[in-house]
Design a protein around this motif. Structure first.
Motif, mmCIF file in Angstrom:
data_model
loop_
_atom_site.group_PDB
_atom_site.id
_atom_site.type_symbol
_atom_site.label_atom_id
_atom_site.label_comp_id
_atom_site.label_asym_id
_atom_site.label_seq_id
_atom_site.Cartn_x
_atom_site.Cartn_y
_atom_site.Cartn_z
ATOM 1 N N ARG A 2 0.875 -1.188 0.000
ATOM 2 C CA ARG A 2 0.000 0.000 0.000
ATOM 3 C C ARG A 2 0.904 1.227 0.000
ATOM 4 O O ARG A 2 1.675 1.450 0.927
ATOM 5 N N LEU A 4 1.399 5.466 -0.443
ATOM 6 C CA LEU A 4 0.879 6.825 -0.448
ATOM 7 C C LEU A 4 1.929 7.710 -1.100
ATOM 8 O O LEU A 4 3.065 7.789 -0.623
ATOM 9 N N THR A 28 -2.514 5.411 -3.158
ATOM 10 C CA THR A 28 -3.238 6.629 -2.798
ATOM 11 C C THR A 28 -2.357 7.817 -3.155
ATOM 12 O O THR A 28 -1.153 7.810 -2.890
ATOM 13 N N TRP A 65 -0.517 2.840 5.475
ATOM 14 C CA TRP A 65 0.244 2.515 4.282
ATOM 15 C C TRP A 65 1.559 1.829 4.654
ATOM 16 O O TRP A 65 2.129 2.076 5.725
ATOM 17 N N ALA A 90 2.263 4.722 8.767
ATOM 18 C CA ALA A 90 3.027 4.234 7.616
ATOM 19 C C ALA A 90 4.274 3.526 8.109
ATOM 20 O O ALA A 90 4.901 3.941 9.087
#
Length: 331
Positions: A2, A4, A28, A65, A90
């Motif tokens: 994931r 960002l 994202t 993330w 994160a």
């Protein structure tokens, strides 16, 4: 994974986003809304220059993330605020920094342990680029510690470039005719294709690498002659490269780097920008594609845009003025 991306719609940020999407990652993008986000991402909108209010969409989003990539190049408060907000959400923070953080002049071959400029305080406003980038590094380290990766890039070129250096050469050579070529063809260059930087960033973060890395090609990965010859080949132009001595160029008022993008004559600035240490990042897997591929792909991208590249308004225009070129060609 994931991801960002803080930015993610232009040049390096877009290259990172595209590379992650190709890997099937969940992406994202947090951006100001000035450009359309890539298809397939989750988009959050906010203006980091306004401090906490501008991060509201990011603060209110409850997701976590594995990796954050930040390409910010302005005042380091934006890095500080975002990194602090995300430090508990994160796993890893990669900051695209610059070899400009080394104290000038940087000796040829200088590695990541070289002397650095003083970092700007996050509370400072308009600060020089080198101090802003070092301030961003310090902000990333303060929030993420050994979960922060500092990618100290040098000259970055490739599709999506919004500074105008390689696009200027391509457009000028595409027009054909005699073209001022600076210095000598064998002048060695050091740079990185934005896509190679993006791929390495994702690989390095997935492996948990941290600390500083000079993310550049080896010196001489290409020469100025090879770069311009690749421009001629990519455009199919009848351009005639007229190699012109550096002293003649300077005497006529032509400035290296700005009037003649990418090129620098021998000296301290050349050593600083084109002869940096590269072994640590290459030992960690950085690979740089051939110059011909970078040039050809950039030309294809430019043609798709009608020849006009996007341009960052916070950067000065580059390229040799037609009247100065005519003066040089007449010598």
């Amino acid at each position: 994974m994931r991801l960002l991306t803080l930015g993610g719609t232009e040049f390096v940020g877009r290259a990172v986003t595209d590379a992650a999407l190709k890997r099937g990652w969940e992406v994202t993008v947090f951006h100001r809304g000035r450009h359309a986000p890539p298809p397939g991402v989750t988009a959050l909108t906010g203006d980091r220059t306004t401090g906490a209010p501008g991060l509201a969409a990011l603060a209110e989003d409850g997701r976590e993330w594995d990796l954050v990539v930040d390409t910010w190049s302005g005042a380091p408060a934006a890095v500080r605020d975002a990194a602090r907000l995300l430090s508990g959400r994160a796993g890893h923070f990669s900051y695209v920094s610059s070899r400009s953080v080394y104290a000038y002049p940087a000796a040829a071959g200088l590695d990541e342990d070289g002397p650095l400029v003083a970092g700007a305080s996050p509370d400072d406003g308009d600060v020089p680029y080198d101090r802003a980038k070092r301030g961003g590094e310090l902000a990333a380290l303060d929030a993420f510690g050994d979960r922060a990766l500092l990618a100290r890039a040098g000259l970055i070129i490739g599709p999506g470039e919004n500074i105008g250096r390689l696009p200027w050469w391509l457009n000028r050579i595409a027009r054909g005719g005699p073209v001022i070529a600076p210095g000598v063809p064998g002048t060695e260059l050091q740079y990185i294709d934005a896509r190679d930087l993006a791929g390495w960033l994702l690989d390095a973060a997935a492996r948990g690498l941290h600390g500083a890395y000079n993310t550049v090609s080896r010196p001489g990965h290409a020469t100025m002659g090879e770069l311009l010859a690749a421009c001629v080949a990519a455009t199919g132009s009848d351009a005639e490269l007229r190699w012109t001595d550096a002293d003649i160029l300077r005497a006529a008022g032509a400035e290296p780097w700005s009037d003649l993008p990418i090129w620098l004559p021998p000296g301290e600035l050349y050593d600083t920008l084109h002869r940096g240490g590269h072994t640590k990042a290459h030992a960690a897997g950085l690979r740089c594609r051939p110059v011909g591929e970078t040039v050809a792909d950039t030309w294809s991208w430019l043609r798709a845009l009608g020849g006009t590249a996007p341009w960052r308004p916070d950067r000065p225009a580059v390229g040799l003025a037609p009247e100065l070129e005519a003066k040089l060609l007449a010598l």
